[in-house]
Design an enzyme around this catalytic site. Structure first.
Site, PDB file in Angstrom:
ATOM      1  N   ASN A  84       0.815  -1.229   0.000  1.00 56.89           N
ATOM      2  CA  ASN A  84       0.000   0.000   0.000  1.00 56.89           C
ATOM      3  C   ASN A  84       0.842   1.270   0.000  1.00 56.89           C
ATOM      4  O   ASN A  84       0.512   2.231  -0.684  1.00 56.89           O
ATOM      5  CB  ASN A  84      -0.930   0.000   1.211  1.00 56.89           C
ATOM      6  CG  ASN A  84      -1.937  -1.126   1.149  1.00 56.89           C
ATOM      7  OD1 ASN A  84      -2.748  -1.197   0.222  1.00 56.89           O
ATOM      8  ND2 ASN A  84      -1.870  -2.035   2.102  1.00 56.89           N
ATOM      9  N   SER A 109       5.365  11.064   7.465  1.00 53.38           N
ATOM     10  CA  SER A 109       4.961  10.943   8.878  1.00 53.38           C
ATOM     11  C   SER A 109       6.097  11.257   9.828  1.00 53.38           C
ATOM     12  O   SER A 109       7.283  11.078   9.508  1.00 53.38           O
ATOM     13  CB  SER A 109       4.495   9.506   9.117  1.00 53.38           C
ATOM     14  OG  SER A 109       4.336   9.247  10.490  1.00 53.38           O
ATOM     15  N   TYR A 146       6.526   0.888   9.292  1.00 56.36           N
ATOM     16  CA  TYR A 146       5.682   1.947   8.722  1.00 56.36           C
ATOM     17  C   TYR A 146       6.540   3.179   8.430  1.00 56.36           C
ATOM     18  O   TYR A 146       6.457   3.780   7.347  1.00 56.36           O
ATOM     19  CB  TYR A 146       4.552   2.261   9.711  1.00 56.36           C
ATOM     20  CG  TYR A 146       3.841   3.563   9.464  1.00 56.36           C
ATOM     21  CD1 TYR A 146       3.006   3.732   8.365  1.00 56.36           C
ATOM     22  CD2 TYR A 146       4.001   4.640  10.354  1.00 56.36           C
ATOM     23  CE1 TYR A 146       2.349   4.943   8.149  1.00 56.36           C
ATOM     24  CE2 TYR A 146       3.351   5.839  10.155  1.00 56.36           C
ATOM     25  CZ  TYR A 146       2.529   5.992   9.045  1.00 56.36           C
ATOM     26  OH  TYR A 146       1.896   7.184   8.830  1.00 56.36           O
TER      27      TYR A 146
HETATM   28  N1  LIG Z   1      -3.693  10.899  10.802  1.00 56.79           N
HETATM   29  C1  LIG Z   1      -2.445  11.282  11.158  1.00 56.79           C
HETATM   30  O1  LIG Z   1      -2.247  11.881  12.239  1.00 56.79           O
HETATM   31  C2  LIG Z   1      -1.282  10.981  10.262  1.00 56.79           C
HETATM   32  C3  LIG Z   1      -1.429  10.448   8.993  1.00 56.79           C
HETATM   33  N2  LIG Z   1      -0.329  10.247   8.196  1.00 56.79           N
HETATM   34  C4  LIG Z   1      -0.465   9.724   6.844  1.00 56.79           C
HETATM   35  O2  LIG Z   1      -1.537  10.371   6.185  1.00 56.79           O
HETATM   36  C5  LIG Z   1      -2.186   9.468   5.313  1.00 56.79           C
HETATM   37  C6  LIG Z   1      -3.679   9.429   5.650  1.00 56.79           C
HETATM   38  O3  LIG Z   1      -3.797   8.990   6.991  1.00 56.79           O
HETATM   39  P1  LIG Z   1      -5.212   8.919   7.711  1.00 56.79           P
HETATM   40  O4  LIG Z   1      -6.196   9.741   6.980  1.00 56.79           O
HETATM   41  O5  LIG Z   1      -4.974   9.155   9.139  1.00 56.79           O
HETATM   42  O6  LIG Z   1      -5.536   7.379   7.524  1.00 56.79           O
HETATM   43  P2  LIG Z   1      -6.951   6.707   7.209  1.00 56.79           P
HETATM   44  O7  LIG Z   1      -6.762   5.251   7.397  1.00 56.79           O
HETATM   45  O8  LIG Z   1      -8.028   7.422   7.957  1.00 56.79           O
HETATM   46  O9  LIG Z   1      -7.106   7.041   5.659  1.00 56.79           O
HETATM   47  C7  LIG Z   1      -6.356   6.388   4.679  1.00 56.79           C
HETATM   48  C8  LIG Z   1      -7.266   6.158   3.490  1.00 56.79           C
HETATM   49  O10 LIG Z   1      -6.491   5.560   2.469  1.00 56.79           O
HETATM   50  C9  LIG Z   1      -7.257   4.518   1.888  1.00 56.79           C
HETATM   51  N3  LIG Z   1      -6.334   3.518   1.358  1.00 56.79           N
HETATM   52  C10 LIG Z   1      -5.422   2.792   2.059  1.00 56.79           C
HETATM   53  N4  LIG Z   1      -4.759   1.987   1.232  1.00 56.79           N
HETATM   54  C11 LIG Z   1      -5.258   2.206  -0.011  1.00 56.79           C
HETATM   55  C12 LIG Z   1      -4.977   1.660  -1.276  1.00 56.79           C
HETATM   56  N5  LIG Z   1      -4.066   0.688  -1.442  1.00 56.79           N
HETATM   57  N6  LIG Z   1      -5.659   2.136  -2.350  1.00 56.79           N
HETATM   58  C13 LIG Z   1      -6.612   3.094  -2.194  1.00 56.79           C
HETATM   59  N7  LIG Z   1      -6.937   3.635  -1.006  1.00 56.79           N
HETATM   60  C14 LIG Z   1      -6.258   3.193   0.071  1.00 56.79           C
HETATM   61  C15 LIG Z   1      -8.133   3.976   3.008  1.00 56.79           C
HETATM   62  O11 LIG Z   1      -9.305   3.338   2.495  1.00 56.79           O
HETATM   63  C16 LIG Z   1      -8.429   5.226   3.811  1.00 56.79           C
HETATM   64  O12 LIG Z   1      -9.658   5.832   3.412  1.00 56.79           O
HETATM   65  C17 LIG Z   1      -1.515   8.128   5.471  1.00 56.79           C
HETATM   66  O13 LIG Z   1      -0.577   7.954   4.432  1.00 56.79           O
HETATM   67  C18 LIG Z   1      -0.800   8.237   6.808  1.00 56.79           C
HETATM   68  O14 LIG Z   1       0.357   7.433   6.835  1.00 56.79           O
HETATM   69  C19 LIG Z   1       0.929  10.568   8.613  1.00 56.79           C
HETATM   70  C20 LIG Z   1       1.140  11.047   9.866  1.00 56.79           C
HETATM   71  C21 LIG Z   1       0.046  11.313  10.787  1.00 56.79           C
HETATM   72  O1  LIG Z   2       1.927   8.476  11.182  1.00 54.11           O
HETATM   73  C1  LIG Z   2       1.061   8.495  12.032  1.00 54.11           C
HETATM   74  O2  LIG Z   2       1.281   9.210  13.167  1.00 54.11           O
HETATM   75  C2  LIG Z   2       0.200   9.597  14.023  1.00 54.11           C
HETATM   76  C3  LIG Z   2       0.792   9.972  15.371  1.00 54.11           C
HETATM   77  O3  LIG Z   2       1.594   8.905  15.822  1.00 54.11           O
HETATM   78  P1  LIG Z   2       1.422   8.234  17.248  1.00 54.11           P
HETATM   79  O4  LIG Z   2       2.673   7.441  17.438  1.00 54.11           O
HETATM   80  O5  LIG Z   2       1.266   9.347  18.242  1.00 54.11           O
HETATM   81  O6  LIG Z   2       0.182   7.382  17.208  1.00 54.11           O
HETATM   82  C4  LIG Z   2      -0.841   8.488  14.136  1.00 54.11           C
HETATM   83  O7  LIG Z   2      -1.936   8.921  14.920  1.00 54.11           O
HETATM   84  C5  LIG Z   2      -1.290   8.135  12.735  1.00 54.11           C
HETATM   85  O8  LIG Z   2      -2.260   7.091  12.776  1.00 54.11           O
HETATM   86  C6  LIG Z   2      -0.108   7.630  11.925  1.00 54.11           C
HETATM   87  O9  LIG Z   2      -0.525   7.426  10.602  1.00 54.11           O
END
Ligand SMILES: NC(=O)C1=CN([C@@H]2O[C@H](COP(=O)(O)OP(=O)(O)OC[C@H]3O[C@@H](n4cnc5c(N)ncnc54)[C@H](O)[C@@H]3O)[C@@H](O)[C@H]2O)C=CC1
Ligand SMILES: O=C1O[C@H](COP(=O)(O)O)[C@@H](O)[C@H](O)[C@H]1O
Length: 247
Positions: A84, A109, A146
């Site tokens: 992914n 991240s 990750y």
């Molecule tokens: N939420 C946070 O605090 C942080 C998020 N991130 C990064 O931001 C991005 C989004 O994270 P979130 O919105 O929190 O996660 P999430 O899990 O809420 O959203 C990710 C979305 O990507 C879609 N997805 C996953 N694999 C896929 C694939 N192979 N093809 C098509 N769609 C796919 C899922 O269906 C989901 O809707 C990720 O790459 C994550 O690593 C990075 C650091 C912190």
């Molecule tokens: O990359 C990500 O980081 C956030 C924050 O990290 P955490 O170690 O405090 O959980 C995480 O919430 C998020 O799911 C992840 O994609």
């Protein structure tokens, strides 16, 4: 000027924050393997980012890609991040370059540099009176697989920028939560990114001119061990929120 933006991972948390602030600002094409559950702007493509043909079709007419899709779990197993996060990101870059897309913003991240948080430095580095600061010029130092996948995504961007000239910004997102910073979690408060600042930051990724950048995506928290200076300078990021302003 409104731009045509492809938002991968649109159904997730970061995508929801971005669309919450920017739905009317750009022309959106949303892509996720999960279908939408709510109203959404623009068109929605249900596809997996490892599906080369579907991703190529989704790039048609696009100016900017915000690439969020991937496995966000810090405990994600290698098989999942390989498919992914790494293979999926390479598929997105290859299709973006072939389609003549101008810019890609990649959701990297804090976990790309998580291993800087050593026992000797923590928890002090999470506090406002500590001056330890990462600024994006340090070498990557992932603390889990990750994080390795996010570093690899940043490297893919470096390659596609150097080889094909596409503009790339890697946003090392901290901890996105809605309405309130994480409670009883010093580390999370230090790297808090509010929904409002998240939308503004990715708007700057769409509008600004840049070559290849690594920036930290956090709000302007009093506690911080990530500098937001590069995001200010390269993108014009001007965050409004601060975890210290919440009880
Ligand atoms: N939420 C946070 O605090 C942080 C998020 N991130 C990064 O931001 C991005 C989004 O994270 P979130 O919105 O929190 O996660 P999430 O899990 O809420 O959203 C990710 C979305 O990507 C879609 N997805 C996953 N694999 C896929 C694939 N192979 N093809 C098509 N769609 C796919 C899922 O269906 C989901 O809707 C990720 O790459 C994550 O690593 C990075 C650091 C912190
Ligand atoms: O990359 C990500 O980081 C956030 C924050 O990290 P955490 O170690 O405090 O959980 C995480 O919430 C998020 O799911 C992840 O994609």
């Amino acid at each position: 000027m409104a731009q045509s933006v492809l938002l991968t991972g649109a159904a997730g948390r970061v995508g929801t924050a971005i669309l919450g602030g920017l739905a009317d600002e750009h022309e959106w094409r949303l892509l996720d393997r999960d279908p939408p559950t709510d109203d959404h702007p623009g068109e929605f493509v249900v596809a997996d980012i490892t599906d080369e043909e579907a991703v190529r079709e989704a790039m048609d007419g696009i100016d900017v890609v915000l690439h969020l899709a991937g496995d966000p779990r810090k405990t994600a197993p290698w098989e999942s991040v390989l498919t992914n996060n790494i293979d999926g990101t390479q598929t997105v870059y290859e299709a973006a370059v072939d389609a003549g897309v101008e810019k890609v913003a990649f959701a990297s991240s804090n976990h790309a540099v998580g291993a800087f948080e050593t026992e000797a430095r923590t928890p002090e580095m999470y506090r406002a009176d500590d001056d330890y600061l990462l600024d994006g010029t340090e070498l990557p130092r992932p603390g889990n697989l990750y994080g390795v996948s996010k570093v690899t995504g940043e490297s893919l961007g470096r390659y596609y920028h150097d080889e094909y000239g596409i503009s790339v910004v890697n946003v090392r997102i901290g901890n996105l939560t809605e309405g309130h910073p994480p409670i009883d979690y010093e580390r999370g408060q230090a790297m808090w990114l509010s929904y409002r600042d998240c939308a503004h930051l990715f708007d700057r990724c769409i509008r600004a001119d840049y070559d290849y950048e690594i920036v930290y995506g956090i709000s302007d928290n009093d506690r911080k061990y990530y500098s937001i200076e590069r995001a200010r300078e390269a993108l014009g990021y001007d965050p409004q929120d601060n975890s210290a302003h919440h009880d």
